[in-house]
Design a protein around this motif. Structure first.
Motif, short mmCIF file in Angstrom:
data_model
loop_
_atom_site.label_atom_id
_atom_site.label_comp_id
_atom_site.label_asym_id
_atom_site.label_seq_id
_atom_site.Cartn_x
_atom_site.Cartn_y
_atom_site.Cartn_z
N ARG A 101 5.61 -11.38 7.56
CA ARG A 101 7.02 -11.49 7.96
C ARG A 101 7.87 -10.89 6.85
NH1 ARG A 101 8.72 -15.01 11.98
NH2 ARG A 101 10.72 -14.01 11.49
N PHE A 102 8.06 -9.58 6.92
CA PHE A 102 8.84 -8.90 5.90
C PHE A 102 10.28 -9.39 5.87
CE2 PHE A 102 5.64 -5.51 7.03
CZ PHE A 102 4.90 -5.63 5.88
N ASP A 103 10.79 -9.81 7.04
CA ASP A 103 12.18 -10.22 7.12
C ASP A 103 12.45 -11.52 6.36
OD1 ASP A 103 10.55 -11.46 9.05
OD2 ASP A 103 12.30 -12.08 10.21
N ARG A 104 11.39 -12.27 6.04
CA ARG A 104 11.56 -13.51 5.27
C ARG A 104 11.26 -13.31 3.79
NH1 ARG A 104 8.44 -17.98 9.11
NH2 ARG A 104 9.76 -17.74 10.97
N ALA A 105 10.91 -12.11 3.40
CA ALA A 105 10.44 -11.86 2.03
C ALA A 105 11.59 -11.39 1.14
CB ALA A 105 9.32 -10.84 2.03
N GLN A 106 11.49 -11.78 -0.14
CA GLN A 106 12.41 -11.30 -1.17
C GLN A 106 11.79 -10.22 -2.03
OE1 GLN A 106 15.63 -12.59 -1.44
NE2 GLN A 106 15.13 -13.74 0.42
N VAL A 107 10.46 -10.17 -2.06
CA VAL A 107 9.76 -9.17 -2.86
C VAL A 107 8.39 -8.94 -2.23
CG1 VAL A 107 8.82 -10.93 -4.42
CG2 VAL A 107 8.98 -8.56 -5.19
N LEU A 108 7.89 -7.71 -2.31
CA LEU A 108 6.58 -7.34 -1.77
C LEU A 108 5.71 -6.84 -2.92
CD1 LEU A 108 7.72 -5.24 1.35
CD2 LEU A 108 7.37 -7.71 1.21
N VAL A 109 4.48 -7.32 -2.97
CA VAL A 109 3.50 -6.83 -3.93
C VAL A 109 2.28 -6.37 -3.15
CG1 VAL A 109 1.96 -7.42 -5.84
CG2 VAL A 109 4.30 -8.29 -5.81
N SER A 110 1.93 -5.11 -3.29
CA SER A 110 0.84 -4.51 -2.54
C SER A 110 -0.28 -4.14 -3.51
CB SER A 110 1.33 -3.25 -1.81
OG SER A 110 0.26 -2.52 -1.27
N LEU A 111 -1.46 -4.69 -3.26
CA LEU A 111 -2.64 -4.39 -4.06
C LEU A 111 -3.58 -3.55 -3.20
CD1 LEU A 111 -3.17 -7.90 -5.69
CD2 LEU A 111 -1.89 -5.95 -6.58
N ASP A 112 -3.51 -2.24 -3.39
CA ASP A 112 -4.25 -1.30 -2.54
C ASP A 112 -3.93 -1.54 -1.08
OD1 ASP A 112 -5.82 0.88 -2.06
OD2 ASP A 112 -7.73 -0.13 -2.37
#
Length: 1000
Positions: A245-256
């Motif tokens: 749920r990207f709309d509820r997120a304040q920050v995204l961390v992507s590991l590969d």
């Protein structure tokens, strides 16, 4: 080469090089690169040698349709096909008719609408009502219409290499399958399919397994999602689908992570991400994406903080993040990875419950399990991260179990449906050798591929655009597959083939679909009403899989230590990463010429694949672009050209799947190398140790990365989120030109002023717009050698720029169509007025005036015009021309081509507006092909004079600027600057042409 790479790195670090750059040649500013730019038409002085007849026929046949081999026909909504000579009432000659259907990738569906004219499917659009795709498409969906007409498709059943019939196949199988059923309940019978998300097909296979209780079902999924389900099982005790749920997120961390990359999730996930990012920007904050991976991809390209890190480094990184989330301390305290981790964790810690950590299918089960544990520790699970039941059926056994059973002689009958394991099985399985031990081998596919050559029966599959079926999207939504044309060849769908094998009376696809979805005891009238609603919508509403609760993740076990890499010797030991190709995917789409000639998003390579190495590794091994190297592991070996890839982790090599095909007389034969040979079934995405060695030969890959190069100006611009300062001056420079008809002060103030705005923050470089433009506007492919000479014909290109150093650069994408300048230099340069303006602001091409002087392209600073040196579209039989759009001129040799804002669609909108009370064309009623295909809705098009239009609002945005507007061309196509954090805005004092807000 070590001095060369070192000099490039030093030049960028010192600020002497370009602030943004497209290639290593541009950074070096080499004499060869300068000569390339100085020549307006590369290699124009010498005409290309005529291709050999066989190669020409392969290329041209794959570029156009052969639907004329069968009578054009429209399905009547069920099974009856009406010949074109008996025109049904609903078909108006020349008028488009749309069908709701699905485009498939790895068994998953994206909702589409298929536009047909006179019974011929011509164009794929996104289904705007579909809850997953929401109107977006990808390159695979756009190109699927070309696959329908591919003359290389298998056209009739074959027995032992000789033409046969379905009747003969059924007669041969009836006794054999009856004996299997009566004997040991099907012992010795094996079924091999791709991933199955279709509810009706899954039910049909389940019924077959009840009839043959000893039958075993296996799945071949060369680009499958098994690691995702295994990672969830390790953490939560059962396989699960992971959603965000990207709309509820304040920050995204992507590991590969691969949330924006080609595949089943791209269309829906990219839309979710961009809508969340736009929502955050409207609130004055940046939804930052921190990304770490060993190999760059589209997700890393959109990262605000990218980091190149090996797979082992990723393992350490996630362990340290997990330790810090639990209140402990990290092991790694210094270095670039530690600095990146500290920044990412600070953001995650500040947003507990509103952060989001994700990983992709290539990350491996152990890393994925750690990511689940990390999200739980941060309070994200159930808020920004939720889980559903897996979308595909997970009951089948893996391909490795089938290979072992064949070697033991346990398989008597093998039925392979829409798979090609002889080509795409991991090299360590020895699938071909094991297959030779099977007495009866049955294969069904679209092509006579590598597997078909080794089978007793080869059966032609029907294309999804000419067959009935269903499939689920990644969110679980059941999506309809319905035919849009009567079958061109004698093909059958997978459900129909299973019915031939198992049912007392074989059923067609429509009857099988009805039998599954019709409720027990449902009356004919009720079923007809429900069925028609299904057909019209193209999906079943409210069938998305619901969230499932998960408990506390299972603690991690101690990971076994990996052996240290071998010391450097005559050949370097490297880690090999396997990735699907952004064009031909796993190789199943390798015969589609549109995808072969589509530049890869990061390398811009066409008609082949490369071996991507890091700048550090290239410097150490003294490798140059195009050097041929070998990769060898466990006695298996591949060979390919080097591509020095910025953002690649040190001592890692990335190879792409889908090439090295061995299918004589077909388009894909002999292109590139076969990476499947090196693959291991236990770790399909990663080979921990392989030997890299140079051969001393060169084979420069064909790439478009320097085609159309512009230089010396601020092309890509950025703006700090929340800033109200305009990124460019709003004042037009003085001009000696008279006002344009539709500009302020023009002569025709009542006319429309068509314009386009492209949001660089939303563009993910996926190429869907390029393929859509090619499909809509009859743009031919030109072939490998013509592209090498600089003669590609795409009307739209996506320039890829890097910012920063070689090792961890930021990546920017900029789509560049014709700018439709109000003060167009091309019009001044044309001696015969072949390019002119109309009163609505369109820069038009009058093809029958053009005499091929190419002066207009010399005058164009954007390099968006294409000259067709050869007759790429002509001299083909009428039956091969059925895929072409009848609304667009097929250009003859020797004329300039370019983007027209899809003027045929504008004309259709104008005609529709005159049918009633001559009302203005509503905003959004005209949609260009590139705009409609974009999954992130990065492109806005409309009337700039309509103050209430979306394009006018975008043009008034402070982020809006014109490309090379300082040249006073007054382009109608403008851009919205990419959003960055305040600290990321560069000092633009180096560039006197830069505007407020910052440029790269």
């Amino acid at each position: 080469m070590s001095d060369h790479i070192g000099a490039l790195r030093a030049r960028l670090a010192a600020g002497d090089g370009p602030a943004f750059w497209r290639s290593l040649d541009a950074v070096a500013d080499s004499p060869e690169f300068r000569a390339f730019l100085d020549t307006e038409y590369p290699a124009a002085a010498r005409l290309a040698a005529a291709p050999d007849r066989r190669g020409f026929l392969k290329l041209m046949a794959a570029s156009f349709a052969m639907s004329g081999l069968a009578a054009c026909g429209q399905p009547d909504g069920r099974t009856q096909e009406i010949p074109y000579v008996r025109q049904p009432e609903r078909i108006v000659p020349g008028a488009p008719l749309a069908y709701a259907s699905a485009a498939l990738i790895d068994g998953f569906a994206n909702g589409i609408t298929v536009t047909t004219r006179n019974g011929r499917p011509l164009k794929i659009e996104g289904n705007a009502e579909h809850p997953w795709s929401r109107g977006g498409t990808d390159v695979f969906g756009q190109a699927s219409v070309l696959g329908l007409y591919d003359p290389f498709r298998l056209q009739t059943p074959q027995a032992l290499g000789r033409p046969s019939s379905w009747q003969a196949f059924r007669a041969a199988m009836t006794g054999r399958f009856a004996a299997l059923k009566a004997g040991d309940g099907g012992r010795g019978l094996r079924l091999l399919t791709g991933p199955v998300t279709s509810p009706s097909l899954a039910a049909q296979i389940a019924a077959m397994r009840r009839d043959f209780p000893e039958m075993r079902w296996h799945v071949s999924a060369p680009t499958g999602r098994e690691a995702l389900y295994e990672g969830a099982r390790l953490a939560h005790g059962r396989p699960l689908e992971t959603r965000w749920r990207f709309d509820r997120a304040q920050v995204l961390v992507s590991l590969d992570g691969d949330m924006l990359d080609p595949g089943p999730g791209q269309v829906g996930q990219a839309r979710d991400w961009v809508e969340a990012r736009r929502k955050a920007a409207a609130e004055g904050r940046l939804l930052a994406l921190h990304h770490a991976s060993p190999s760059p991809n589209l997700t890393s390209a959109k990262a605000d903080s990218p980091l190149a890190l090996s797979s082992d480094g990723l393992d350490r990184l996630v362990r340290d993040l997990l330790a810090e989330a639990g209140g402990g301390t990290a092991e790694e305290r210094s270095g670039p990875a530690a600095a990146w981790r500290q920044k990412a964790f600070a953001a995650l810690n500040a947003a507990r419950g509103s952060g989001l950590v994700l990983a992709g299918a290539q990350a491996g089960p152990e890393l994925l399990a750690q990511v689940h544990r990390l999200n739980a520790a941060l309070g994200n699970t159930g808020r920004t991260v939720f889980h559903t039941a897996p979308v595909p059926v997970l009951e089948p056994e893996p391909l490795a179990a089938l290979a072992e059973a064949m070697r033991r002689g346990e398989v008597q009958v093998l039925v392979m449906l829409d798979v090609n394991p002889v080509y795409d099985a991991p090299g360590d399985l020895g699938f071909l050798e094991a297959l030779a031990r099977v007495p009866l081998k049955i294969h069904a596919g679209l092509y006579q591929d590598e597997t078909a050559f080794h089978c007793d029966w080869n059966l032609p599959l029907a294309h999804p655009l000419e067959a009935w079926g269903d499939a689920r999207s990644l969110d679980g939504t059941v999506t309809l597959i319905q035919p849009t044309i009567r079958p061109l060849y004698d093909g059958r769908s997978v459900p129909e083939i299973l019915s031939i094998l198992t049912d007392a009376e074989a059923k067609d696809g429509a009857a099988l679909l009805d039998a599954h979805w019709r409720r027990p005891g449902e009356g004919e009238a009720a079923w007809t009403t429900r069925r028609e609603a299904f057909l019209q919508a193209g999906f079943l509403a409210d069938t998305a899989l619901p969230p499932e609760p998960v408990g506390v993740p299972v603690p991690a076990t101690v990971a076994p230590s990996r052996p240290a890499p071998s010391p450097a010797g005559p050949a370097r030991r490297v880690e090999v990463l396997f990735r699907p190709d952004a064009g031909v995917w796993d190789g199943s789409l390798a015969n589609l010429a549109w995808l072969q000639e589509l530049p890869k998003p990061l390398t811009k390579v066409v008609w082949g694949n490369v071996i991507a190495v890091s700048p550090v590794l290239a410097e150490r091994e003294e490798l140059r672009q195009g050097d041929v190297v070998t990769l060898e592991a466990e006695g298996r070996r591949i060979e390919g050209p080097v591509w020095i890839q910025p953002g690649q982790a040190e001592d890692t090599v990335t190879v792409s799947l889908g090439y090295g095909r061995k299918i004589p007389e077909q388009l894909a034969d002999g292109l590139g190398y076969d990476a499947y040979r090196l693959r291991r079934s236990a770790t399909p995405w990663r080979l921990t140790e392989a030997t890299l060695a140079a051969t001393g030969r060169k084979a420069p890959p064909v790439t478009t990365q320097n085609h159309g190069t512009m230089e010396g100006h601020d092309f890509v611009r950025v703006q700090a989120v929340g800033s109200a300062a305009p990124v460019a001056s709003r004042e037009a420079p003085p001009s000696l030109y008279p006002p344009a008809p539709t500009s302020p002060g023009g002569r025709y103030g009542h006319e429309r002023a068509w314009g386009m705005v492209i949001d660089l923050d939303a563009c993910i470089g996926c190429n869907a717009c390029v393929t859509a433009c090619q499909s809509e506007n009859n743009i031919p492919v030109v072939g490998q050698e013509e592209v090498r000479l600089g003669r590609w014909l795409h009307w739209l290109r996506i320039d890829r720029y890097y910012e920063g150093g070689l090792d961890d650069p930021k990546t920017h994408f900029m789509p560049v169509p014709c700018m439709h300048c109000e003060q167009a230099p091309c019009e001044v340069g044309c001696p015969v007025e072949a390019t002119v303006h109309d009163r609505e602001g369109l820069n038009l091409m009058v093809y029958n005036r053009c005499v091929g002087t190419r002066a207009c392209s010399s005058y164009c600073p954007y390099k968006v015009r294409r000259f067709n040196y050869l007759d790429y579209s002509g001299d083909t039989a009428p039956v091969q021309q059925q895929q072409r759009n009848p609304e667009v001129t097929v250009r003859a040799r020797g004329v300039m081509e370019k983007c027209t804002y899809c003027v045929q669609r504008i004309a259709a909108g104008r005609i529709d507006s005159t049918k009633g009370d001559h009302a203005p064309i509503p905003d959004g009623a005209v949609e260009t092909a590139c705009q409609g295909a974009c999954p992130t809705r990065a492109i806005t098009f409309g009337d700039l004079r309509d103050s209430g239009s979306r394009v006018a609002a975008a043009a008034a945005d402070p982020r809006n600027y014109g490309l090379l507007s300082e040249l006073n061309t007054r382009p109608r196509t403008t851009y919205l600057a990419r959003l960055v954090e305040q600290a990321s805005v560069k000092d633009s004092s180096r560039d006197p042409s830069a505007r407020p807000g910052g440029s790269l």
